[in-house]
Design an enzyme around this catalytic site. Structure first.
Site, PDB file in Angstrom:
ATOM      1  N   CYS A  34       1.241  -1.405  -0.419  1.00 38.04           N
ATOM      2  CA  CYS A  34       0.043  -0.218   0.512  1.00 38.04           C
ATOM      3  C   CYS A  34       0.823   1.540   0.018  1.00 38.04           C
ATOM      4  O   CYS A  34       2.328   1.421  -0.515  1.00 38.04           O
ATOM      5  CB  CYS A  34      -0.945  -0.152   1.401  1.00 38.04           C
ATOM      6  SG  CYS A  34      -0.249   0.147   3.299  1.00 38.04           S
ATOM      7  N   CYS A  37       3.158   1.659   2.764  1.00 37.55           N
ATOM      8  CA  CYS A  37       4.507   0.417   2.676  1.00 37.55           C
ATOM      9  C   CYS A  37       5.967   1.537   1.662  1.00 37.55           C
ATOM     10  O   CYS A  37       6.545   1.617   1.695  1.00 37.55           O
ATOM     11  CB  CYS A  37       4.350  -0.850   2.469  1.00 37.55           C
ATOM     12  SG  CYS A  37       2.705  -1.762   2.801  1.00 37.55           S
ATOM     13  N   ASP A 487      11.467  23.365 -34.833  1.00 37.60           N
ATOM     14  CA  ASP A 487      12.478  23.821 -35.732  1.00 37.60           C
ATOM     15  C   ASP A 487      11.865  22.900 -36.784  1.00 37.60           C
ATOM     16  O   ASP A 487      11.315  22.200 -36.781  1.00 37.60           O
ATOM     17  CB  ASP A 487      13.726  22.305 -34.546  1.00 37.60           C
ATOM     18  CG  ASP A 487      14.919  23.072 -36.600  1.00 37.60           C
ATOM     19  OD1 ASP A 487      15.332  24.379 -36.145  1.00 37.60           O
ATOM     20  OD2 ASP A 487      15.396  22.194 -35.686  1.00 37.60           O
ATOM     21  N   ASP A 678      16.310  18.329 -33.016  1.00 42.33           N
ATOM     22  CA  ASP A 678      17.042  17.002 -33.749  1.00 42.33           C
ATOM     23  C   ASP A 678      17.777  16.235 -32.718  1.00 42.33           C
ATOM     24  O   ASP A 678      18.204  15.333 -32.223  1.00 42.33           O
ATOM     25  CB  ASP A 678      17.596  16.944 -34.455  1.00 42.33           C
ATOM     26  CG  ASP A 678      18.831  18.214 -34.562  1.00 42.33           C
ATOM     27  OD1 ASP A 678      19.063  18.667 -32.874  1.00 42.33           O
ATOM     28  OD2 ASP A 678      19.505  18.800 -35.563  1.00 42.33           O
ATOM     29  N   ASP A 682      19.173  21.134 -31.357  1.00 44.42           N
ATOM     30  CA  ASP A 682      18.861  22.346 -30.913  1.00 44.42           C
ATOM     31  C   ASP A 682      19.592  22.310 -28.997  1.00 44.42           C
ATOM     32  O   ASP A 682      17.761  22.376 -28.018  1.00 44.42           O
ATOM     33  CB  ASP A 682      17.405  22.016 -31.164  1.00 44.42           C
ATOM     34  CG  ASP A 682      17.411  22.168 -32.466  1.00 44.42           C
ATOM     35  OD1 ASP A 682      17.542  22.744 -33.401  1.00 44.42           O
ATOM     36  OD2 ASP A 682      16.666  21.422 -33.068  1.00 44.42           O
TER      37      ASP A 682
END
Length: 791
Positions: A34, A37, A487, A678, A682
């Protein structure tokens, strides 16, 4: 927005000391059931010396820790988990199949003995329920619906089943009550020791380590019910003298164990469905490879293959490794990477990727990457990291879960006290039943599963669509995007420009001569425009002279010495002496060429649009997101592309270093920005953007600067990513809402809030069923993302 990258004079004059080296490890953790835990394990790891960051995944039963190896070790991390009562193990070998997530994807959905235990407990509970009906009929009563029990569940059973049972099994009513109760006590004790053993062992471990979780609540509730029933069995006079019926709750103990186990089984099955996408991906990797040796071809396990080994791949087989074709020719189905249904022709010198399917020809492949270094392993690792991460929205549930179990235990005690003091003659019985119901119904399972299940299913669904999210945080940020910066080259266009014309300048200069000068310099460049010029020269069978002294200026052009003359190629402003009379080629990209400062020509190139680019931009706009075109190209070709795809905001002539500034301007306008590029040139803009989206080539999947990787050369993946992110956030909010509301409504009802007005009490049996249903419903709601339409 992520922290900005340092720039300017500060970056030049101040050098921050490098951060200490850290390591990152993911290892399995058993015993978590749970949110409490998960919270306990995470707190223990975070408090450990040298730990920088820890994330615990309840769905995958794993922990991912970033730590300083100079201050702690893997053994120390495992000990931190084991010391609080859970079971941590060292991770398996570093390969695509060795991580907790990958193993979970391939494991069986649940322990088969779990269903046997649940089924046996349920059958025993039904028998105990029927056998207990005669115990509820007072001596001398003629009908079974003369009720004396305070348990609303048993009251309903007696009114619905009692009359039929009395007619069908009259002998059961002749059995002495003591014989029935002692028999039920023996059966219940056996079931608790066998089917429910895990609850009590874990609860005891929690107690000895000062923690508490769902097992603690179940063990406390069923244990109290059993002890109460045992006292009523052994000394019923204690209750009768107080004017209270000596009810027994053996059927409640059995039903609670059965329903909680059934809930865990259903959760496990649903979790397994959530990891199917990862499992299918992992299953693409063959377990063996056929290695060519001096003694012939030998099948070897994949773990025994090394870089440099020569592997034979027969027709129809999957590539076992990444490599380069040494011999043979075939068509390879790379749909698992690119999504393209048409096989790709492969011959000597071409690269192949493990997991792709060979066609009709045999290939001999020289291995270049195996195990964790392979493309498939990188993809699997990206998905695992995403599924192991947590979205920021998870922190609310974490804070609640950290204190949930102690608060619930306190509410249960308060419930018992109020009923005992103010419940009248049946106050003790009702106090007990209501307290147990509060303990059972409040288990925080649904709360712990609300966000991780949605992240897991969404990342798997995204992977199937060619979209790899690098974590829950990226998933959440992508849902909030209000502007997408595209781009141009390689994103909206194919990224492979072609020469459309050559315009010589000056008498006696031919087009081929201009191409010769430009291609000689361009042969040393990796720029796509240079590659296109070299390709055009090759197509015209032009022999290229050598070039020396090559130098490039980012975003401007390149220069080199060809046959003793200095040749420049690139932008008009970069190429000195360019004649102002020559136009820039309209909407095409123009590369100017000069020799020793004298202009000799202009080469026109065009980068064709991707077929899907207009539809991709249209889908982004339909989501209410502003599309922006950002390019280093001139205004004319940039505007042409913008018009073709439907983008009105076009920013052209931006050098790579200036793209980051454009992203910052959009953010200053109050927009949440995604940058699509890419992933290499960039990188600064991708890092500055709120969400960086990289177009991957299929073999370059681990783009560090990006948050999202599009595995297919299809820019429509941008809209798919945002659509999936928005739907995932909606599911997360639904899950958290119902998990919280369930407890807010369920706990007061279990405590008896409706009894004064409506006479309604929630039986512990019904509370356990509701608790199991809440967890399963959260997982089931998340599984809806598996079939979400993204286009």
């Amino acid at each position: 927005m992520r922290p900005p990258v340092a720039a300017g004079p500060v970056a030049e004059t101040q050098t921050a000391p490098p951060p200490p080296a850290t390591r990152r490890v993911t290892f399995p953790v058993k015993g978590m059931t749970c949110a409490a835990c998960q919270s306990a394990v995470e707190r223990s790891l975070v408090r450990s010396d040298g730990v920088r960051e820890a994330s615990v995944n309840l769905m995958l039963h794993s922990a991912t820790v970033t730590y300083d190896p100079a201050r702690t070790t893997l053994d120390g991390l495992l000990a931190a988990v084991n010391d609080i009562g859970y079971e941590a193990e060292a991770p398996a070998a570093d390969d695509a199949l060795g991580s907790p997530a990958a193993r979970a994807a391939l494991d069986e959905p649940a322990d088969p003995t779990l269903w046997w235990k649940a089924g046996t407990s349920l059958a025993a509970g039904l028998i105990a329920m029927l056998a207990g009906v005669p115990l509820m009929v007072p001596a001398g009563a003629e009908r079974a619906d003369h009720l004396v029990t305070a348990d609303p569940f048993m009251r309903w059973v007696m009114s619905a089943v009692g009359p039929w049972l009395q007619r069908a099994l009259p002998w059961l009513y002749a059995v002495p009550p003591a014989a029935i109760t002692w028999s039920l006590a023996a059966v219940t004790a056996a079931v608790m020791a066998w089917a429910g053993r895990g609850f009590y062992v874990r609860a005891w471990k929690n107690l000895t380590h000062g923690t508490a979780d769902m097992n603690s609540l179940v063990a406390l509730g069923t244990g109290a019910a059993f002890v109460y029933s045992l006292v009523a069995t052994a000394a019923p006079g204690v209750f009768t003298r107080a004017g209270v019926a000596p009810d027994v709750y053996y059927e409640a103990v059995l039903f609670i164990i059965a329903l909680v186990l059934m809930g865990r089984g259903l959760e496990a099955r649903a979790k397994h469905q959530a990891t199917r996408a990862l499992g299918r991906l992992v299953a693409l990797q063959p377990s063996t490879a056929r290695v060519r040796t001096p003694d012939g071809d030998v099948d070897r396990p994949l773990g025994a293959i090394a870089v440099g080994d020569v592997v034979v791949v027969r027709p129809g087989e999957r590539m076992p490794v990444d490599g380069v074709v040494a011999e043979g020719r075939s068509a390879v189905d790379e749909a698992m990477l690119t999504g393209e249904p048409i096989p790709v022709e492969k011959a000597a010198g071409d690269r192949v990727v493990g997991g792709t399917v060979n066609g009709t020809g045999a290939l001999v492949v020289r291995t270049t990457a195996v195990g964790g270094a392979s493309v498939l392993a990188q993809i699997v690792r990206l998905i695992e990291d995403a599924q192991a991460s947590r979205a920021p929205i998870q922190h609310l549930a974490d804070r609640v879960a950290a204190v949930f179990v102690p608060v619930v235990a306190g509410l249960a005690l308060l419930t018992v006290a109020i009923w005992w003091l103010f419940g009248g003659e049946a106050g003790l019985v009702r106090a007990f039943a209501s307290g147990v119901a509060v303990l059972i119904i409040a288990c925080p399972c649904a709360m712990g599963l609300a966000v991780p299940t949605a992240v897991m299913v969404a990342t798997g669904r995204g992977a199937e669509s060619g979209v790899l999210f690098k974590g829950g945080e990226a998933l959440q940020r992508a849902a909030d995007v209000t502007a997408v910066v595209f781009d141009k080259t390689g994103t909206l266009t194919v990224g492979r420009p072609v020469v459309t014309g050559v315009r010589p300048i000056g008498d006696g200069i031919s087009a081929d001569q201009v191409l010769t000068w430009a291609a000689a310099v361009g042969a040393s460049s990796e720029h796509p425009l240079a590659a296109a010029i070299v390709a055009e020269a090759a197509a015209r069978a032009i022999a290229l002279p050598g070039a020396s002294g090559f130098a490039s200026a980012s975003g401007l052009g390149a220069t080199g010495t060809v046959q003793g003359a200095v040749v420049k190629m690139g932008r008009a402003g970069y190429v000195a002496g360019t004649s102002p009379v020559v136009s820039d080629g309209g909407t095409n990209t123009a590369v100017h060429v000069s020799v020793d400062g004298v202009p000799v020509g202009v080469i026109d190139l065009d980068d064709p649009l991707r077929d899907e680019a207009p539809a991709a931009v249209g889908r982004v706009s339909a989501l209410g997101v502003l599309p922006v075109l950002l390019t280093g190209d001139r205004q004319a070709p940039a505007a042409r592309v913008g018009d073709a795809v439907g983008i009105s905001r076009v920013v052209s002539g931006v050098l790579p270093a200036g793209k980051k500034d454009e992203v910052e301007r959009l953010q200053a306008e109050g927009r949440v920005v995604a940058m699509v590029g890419d992933g290499i040139n960039d990188a600064p803009a991708l890092a500055q953007a709120d969400v960086g989206i990289a177009m991957a080539s299929g073999t370059d999947v681990a783009v560090d600067a990006a948050d999202v990787v599009l595995m297919r050369p299809d820019v429509r993946g941008v809209a798919r990513a945002m659509t999936l992110a928005r739907r995932t956030m909606r599911v997360m909010r639904q899950n958290l809402f119902w998990a919280f509301v369930y407890n807010v409504i369920g706990i007061p009802i279990a405590a008896g809030a409706l009894y004064p007005a409506f006479g309604v009490l929630l039986s512990p049996v019904l509370a356990s069923a509701a608790m199991a249903f809440s967890s399963v419903s959260v997982v089931a709601n998340s599984l809806r993302l598996r079939t979400a339409r993204l286009d």
